[in-house]
Enzyme design. Sequence first.
Site, PDB file in Angstrom:
ATOM      1  N   ARG A  51      -9.012  16.780   4.655  1.00  0.00           N
ATOM      2  CA  ARG A  51      -9.844  17.036   3.459  1.00  0.00           C
ATOM      3  C   ARG A  51     -11.189  17.609   3.872  1.00  0.00           C
ATOM      4  NH1 ARG A  51      -9.362  11.115   1.048  1.00  0.00           N
ATOM      5  NH2 ARG A  51      -7.567  10.733   2.388  1.00  0.00           N
ATOM      6  N   ARG A  69      -2.628  -2.237  -3.380  1.00  0.00           N
ATOM      7  CA  ARG A  69      -3.791  -1.374  -3.224  1.00  0.00           C
ATOM      8  C   ARG A  69      -3.701  -0.290  -4.291  1.00  0.00           C
ATOM      9  NH1 ARG A  69      -5.735   1.918   2.032  1.00  0.00           N
ATOM     10  NH2 ARG A  69      -7.795   2.365   1.213  1.00  0.00           N
ATOM     11  N   ASN A  81       0.884  -1.165   0.000  1.00  0.00           N
ATOM     12  CA  ASN A  81       0.000   0.000   0.000  1.00  0.00           C
ATOM     13  C   ASN A  81       0.928   1.224   0.000  1.00  0.00           C
ATOM     14  OD1 ASN A  81      -1.833   1.999   0.460  1.00  0.00           O
ATOM     15  ND2 ASN A  81      -2.629   1.163   2.393  1.00  0.00           N
ATOM     16  N   GLU A 128      -7.988  -4.151   5.447  1.00  0.00           N
ATOM     17  CA  GLU A 128      -7.941  -3.992   3.992  1.00  0.00           C
ATOM     18  C   GLU A 128      -6.880  -4.898   3.361  1.00  0.00           C
ATOM     19  OE1 GLU A 128      -7.731   0.000   5.361  1.00  0.00           O
ATOM     20  OE2 GLU A 128      -8.785   0.718   3.590  1.00  0.00           O
ATOM     21  N   HIS A 144     -12.653   3.522  -0.364  1.00  0.00           N
ATOM     22  CA  HIS A 144     -12.593   2.681   0.845  1.00  0.00           C
ATOM     23  C   HIS A 144     -13.264   1.321   0.631  1.00  0.00           C
ATOM     24  CE1 HIS A 144     -12.109   6.584   3.372  1.00  0.00           C
ATOM     25  NE2 HIS A 144     -10.934   6.006   3.205  1.00  0.00           N
TER      26      HIS A 144
END
Length: 402
Positions: free
Chosen positions: A242, A94, A9, A381, A182
């Site tokens: 963000r 990822r 990742n 994940e 996600h």
Amino acid sequence: MIPVLLVLNAGSSSLKFQVFDLLDGAEPRLVWKGLYEGLGGSAHSLVKDASGAILDETTWSSNDRLGHEEALMHLVAWLRQHQEGRTLAAIGHRVVHGGEAFSGPVLVDDAVLQALDSLVPLAPLHQPHNLEPIRIVRRRLPGMAQVACFDTAFHQTQSDIASLFALPSEMRDRGVRRYGFHGLSYDYIASVLATYDPRLAEGRVVVAHLGNGASLCALKGGVSIATTMGFSALDGLPMGTRCGAIDAGVVFFMLREMKLSPAEAERVLYTKSGLLGVSGISNDMRVLRSKAATEVDARRAIDLFVYRITREIGSLMAALGGVDGLVFTAGIGENDTATRAEVIAGLSWAGFSLDEDANRTGGPRISTGSGPTAWVIPTNEELVIARQTRTILGATWAKLAS
Ligand code: ADP
């Protein structure tokens, strides 16, 4: 030889990894995990075993200018030294954006890499970093099987209407639509819901992935039907840095009246907004919680975060036609008892009722009463990437393992 799978990742200055043993059809088993951070500057790496015990720690000075390529080759060398009876058989990556073309994981070849490159304009801050290690591996470990696993793919089950913006149709033809992100996290949560409560797996569930990036997903029977992130990872909830959903008119104001360049405006919205922007203190929820009693702006940032989460959960409940369960996951969702308590208090109108003791000890079930249930479920994940990579390489594994 046990075939092992490396999951990567990659971010702009970091490379997180996990290594899984693949044994006879069983769930991939975590062996090592770790990260390289500060790449390009004063870099630092950490390798831990599955229990979290530190096995190796290395520091480089900024003069070493350790980049992604050097970090990856350092990792491969470490694996070779420690692999005892194992063989690195594939790498799963990822990748934030799979666009419309990729509704599931894919074995990377020239054509796939080209297609993923063409998606860079849809995720300019993430996609290039995700693709970089794929290129490095192709150059330095030619022949290594690589699988790309996407954050967008899980949401491809959403209806045309759920993914549509009210924009001229030619923009839809250019790929301007809601994708959602996600997805690897939501895939994991959907895959384990039945082990917590079989009714959740069949029912209407809102999952709150609250980390540095934050979004919500509406699951119906374990399938995504709506989510708060849209075209980019800026949409929906306020996040660490963000802004989340804002009136598009604000962007024109920034460009026209404040005379910011598009790149400057983008930097404000991605890196200077959210919890950090509102508080002026930090994007880290732990810091904000520690200051909330004394610093008004820390409290405001948290209040806005919770308010937006609560409102958006209401929106997803409407999309689902009701709700049977709410799941909290990721850094804030898994660890911040106060955020969970405040969100559930804001949903009392929907029948949610907090079990304070269970919330304090981390659940997994943190609701009481006969209303909809609330849960804390740690996400994973990397395990989803490992599962997906194995699925794509099924036949190859069988050969390697025999
Ligand atoms: P990322 O999106 O980078 O993977 P994480 O899922 O690791 O993010 O979540 C990071 C967020 O989780 C940060 O805001 C951090 O403050 C928060 N967090 C981590 N641990 C705790 C904790 N014990 N209490 C409150 N917040 C926490």
